[in-house]
Design a protein around this motif. Sequence first.
Motif, short mmCIF file in Angstrom:
data_model
loop_
_atom_site.label_atom_id
_atom_site.label_comp_id
_atom_site.label_asym_id
_atom_site.label_seq_id
_atom_site.Cartn_x
_atom_site.Cartn_y
_atom_site.Cartn_z
N ARG A 46 0.77 -1.18 0.14
CA ARG A 46 0.22 -0.02 -0.04
C ARG A 46 0.91 1.19 0.14
N TYR A 47 1.69 1.36 0.83
CA TYR A 47 2.59 2.27 0.74
C TYR A 47 4.11 2.04 1.60
N GLY A 48 5.05 2.86 1.36
CA GLY A 48 6.40 2.67 1.80
C GLY A 48 7.38 3.64 1.31
N VAL A 49 8.67 3.20 1.69
CA VAL A 49 9.71 4.12 1.22
C VAL A 49 10.63 3.25 0.20
N VAL A 50 11.34 3.78 -0.77
CA VAL A 50 12.29 3.07 -1.80
C VAL A 50 13.57 3.64 -1.35
N ILE A 51 14.55 3.32 -1.19
CA ILE A 51 15.83 3.63 -0.87
C ILE A 51 16.73 3.17 -2.11
N SER A 52 17.07 4.17 -2.75
CA SER A 52 17.73 3.74 -4.18
C SER A 52 19.00 4.53 -4.29
N GLY A 53 19.89 4.06 -5.20
CA GLY A 53 20.94 4.18 -5.80
C GLY A 53 20.76 5.29 -6.78
N LEU A 54 21.64 6.10 -7.21
CA LEU A 54 21.32 6.75 -8.46
C LEU A 54 21.30 6.08 -9.88
N ARG A 55 22.23 5.26 -9.91
CA ARG A 55 22.33 4.23 -11.36
C ARG A 55 22.17 2.78 -10.66
N LEU A 56 21.05 2.29 -11.22
CA LEU A 56 20.79 0.89 -11.03
C LEU A 56 21.47 0.14 -12.12
N LYS A 57 21.13 -1.11 -12.10
CA LYS A 57 21.54 -2.02 -13.18
C LYS A 57 20.60 -1.79 -14.27
N ASP A 58 19.49 -1.69 -14.24
CA ASP A 58 18.66 -1.52 -15.21
C ASP A 58 17.86 0.03 -15.49
N MET A 59 18.17 0.86 -14.68
CA MET A 59 17.73 2.15 -14.90
C MET A 59 18.41 3.01 -14.03
N TYR A 60 18.09 4.46 -14.03
CA TYR A 60 18.30 5.63 -13.19
C TYR A 60 17.26 5.67 -12.20
N PHE A 61 17.57 6.43 -11.33
CA PHE A 61 16.89 6.71 -10.07
C PHE A 61 15.28 7.52 -10.59
N GLU A 63 13.82 7.19 -13.34
CA GLU A 63 12.72 6.34 -14.20
C GLU A 63 12.15 5.47 -13.01
N LEU A 64 12.83 5.03 -11.88
CA LEU A 64 12.37 4.39 -10.88
C LEU A 64 11.12 5.33 -10.30
N LEU A 65 11.69 6.41 -9.96
CA LEU A 65 10.68 7.57 -9.27
C LEU A 65 9.44 7.83 -10.27
N GLU A 66 9.55 7.84 -11.48
CA GLU A 66 8.36 8.10 -12.29
C GLU A 66 7.33 7.03 -12.08
N HIS A 67 7.86 5.73 -12.11
CA HIS A 67 7.06 4.69 -12.01
C HIS A 67 6.45 4.03 -10.61
N LEU A 68 6.87 4.86 -9.54
CA LEU A 68 6.33 4.52 -8.09
C LEU A 68 4.93 4.98 -7.70
N PRO A 69 4.25 4.12 -7.19
CA PRO A 69 2.85 4.32 -6.96
C PRO A 69 2.74 5.66 -5.84
N LYS A 70 1.67 6.55 -5.83
CA LYS A 70 1.65 7.71 -5.25
C LYS A 70 1.70 7.75 -3.94
N HIS A 71 1.88 6.60 -2.84
CA HIS A 71 1.99 6.52 -1.44
C HIS A 71 3.33 6.01 -1.27
N PHE A 72 4.26 6.03 -1.98
CA PHE A 72 5.61 5.73 -1.72
C PHE A 72 6.65 7.00 -2.02
N GLN A 73 7.50 7.23 -1.06
CA GLN A 73 8.31 8.27 -1.40
C GLN A 73 9.83 7.55 -1.47
N MET A 74 10.82 8.39 -2.22
CA MET A 74 12.19 7.75 -2.63
C MET A 74 13.19 8.63 -1.64
N VAL A 75 14.11 7.93 -1.19
CA VAL A 75 15.10 8.56 -0.81
C VAL A 75 16.39 7.95 -1.50
N VAL A 76 17.34 8.74 -1.86
CA VAL A 76 18.35 8.41 -2.67
C VAL A 76 19.41 8.45 -1.94
#
Length: 181
Positions: A46-61, A63-76
């Motif tokens: 339902r909701y949560g936090v994504v801790i992401s690096g700037l460059r992942l194996k398959d995408m940049y942060f 792209e990941l941010l654009e596809h996150l559901p609205k109840h998720f926050q990102m911390v880089v």
Amino acid sequence: MGVVVVVLPKLEDSKKVQKILNQHGFSDVLACANGAAALQEVNQHRYGVVISGLRLKDMYFRELLEHLPKHFQMVVMGSANVVGEAAGFGLLALTTPLKAYDLVNTIEMVFGQMERRFKKSGPKKRDEREENYINNAKLLLMERNYLTEEEAHRYIQKCSMDNGTNMVETAQMILTLYFAE
């Protein structure tokens, strides 16, 4: 509490962050190796936090941010000279080398903000049964006390505020008093 999804370029780094968070009381922490796996995980919660690096194996942060559901926050997370890019997106950033208390405090802060936002989302919607209690109490007040619908509604509101109850409970009390006579 929601889920924490950790997605860093190296899976072992994700697992280290997962271990730190688990040790500090976060029970639902998932470590992922790439952005696609992270997106699969977030779509199951339902909701949560994504801790992401700037460059992942398959995408940049981004792209990941654009596809996150609205109840998720990102911390880089990354080195000080590269996380500045995240500031342009209005994201929180954790710099490496990482201090455990910075990580834990940041995630607690984000969840605190999310919970406050959920509470501010407004009053919960009443179901049909609850609406019927209120409508029947209004009809009773209108019939017995010659009130308009608006006046009956205000009367129930005022009584509920005076008694420290919600409107449904107040409507039930009005109906109970009437039918007890």
